[in-house]
Design a protein around this motif. Structure first.
Motif: not given
Length: 264
Positions: A54-60, A105-107, A126-137, A190-196
């Protein structure tokens, strides 16, 4: 296939892979209670379809920004009980992802903040797009990391970095997250979802019953003594030694051919 408002489900029957997408892009896929219910139903649908990964991702432009504050009440004397909210929605989701008998797998695209960051960490890889970021806000609104954050962060980062991220609420980029061991891999956007999906398809061909046992054993090690862990390894190995996939794997090795695992 069920119809959802805040979730999309794609079943690739040939690859035995489900892709579940959080689909509130205008709100950076932040959670409402209705969205939680839909995600639970979507996971049910994926399992019932017999997928093996299973792949879990977000739209937009975001993976998930955590809880949608607009879904909460702040009326004096009638404010939302956050403990109840967590107990009824976030904790069951984390427990379920951890216990699913298949690889998850988290994309991660865009921002993963608050419970959204910890949702990604609750997945197996977890596979991350290069422009993604993480915050414990959480600390920025006077709260503690939830959705497993206080367990996942020290396990993956060590106490110094875990406390640093939790106490400052600082955002870190994907490449730093990869260097620190927070995510498995960083890929171009551009490769995130295909890689996941490619990784999910690869894992779906593996002995998923063994993968489920690996998940169980690795997570038990956080609280087990060495003796308890050795006993668990013994018990799981005995169980797997009686499985179809073990017999198939051994026969394929002896016959010098690719194994045909079935997850049983």
């Amino acid at each position: 296939m069920q119809q959802y408002e805040a979730i999309r489900v794609e079943i690739d029957a040939a690859a035995h892979v489900a892709t579940v997408t959080l689909n509130r892009p205008e709100k950076l896929n932040s959670f409402t209670r209705a969205m939680h219910k839909e995600l639970s139903a979507a996971l049910d649908e994926a399992v019932e379809a017999g997928v093996r990964a299973l792949v879990l991702t977000g739209a937009g432009r975001g993976f998930c920004a955590g809880q949608d504050l607009a879904d909460l009440s702040f009326e004096p004397g009638a404010s939302t009980d956050l403990g109840t909210l967590i107990d009824e929605h976030f904790n069951p989701l984390v427990r379920r992802l951890q216990a699913l008998p298949l690889p998850v797998i988290a994309a991660v695209n865009g921002i993963a903040a608050g419970a959204g960051a910890n949702l990604a960490l609750a997945c197996d890889i977890a596979i991350a797009a290069r422009s993604s970021s993480f915050a414990q806000s959480f600390v920025k609104i006077g709260l503690v990391p939830d959705s497993g954050g206080t367990a996942f962060l020290p396990q993956r980062l060590g106490m110094a970095r875990a406390l640093g991220l939790a106490i400052t609420g600082e955002k870190i980029g994907a490449e730093q997250a990869e260097r620190w061991g927070l995510v498995w891999q960083v890929v171009d956007d551009a490769e995130l979802l295909a890689s996941a999906k490619a990784l999910a398809a690869q894992l779906a061909q593996q002995p998923t019953r063994a993968i489920a046992a690996i998940k169980r054993a690795m997570r038990a090690s956080a609280t087990n003594t060495l003796d308890q862990q050795l006993d668990l390894e013994r018990d799981l190995q005995r169980e797997l030694g009686n499985s179809y996939d073990y017999t198939e794997g051994v026969q394929a090795f002896i016959q010098k051919r690719a194994p045909r695992f079935e997850g049983r």
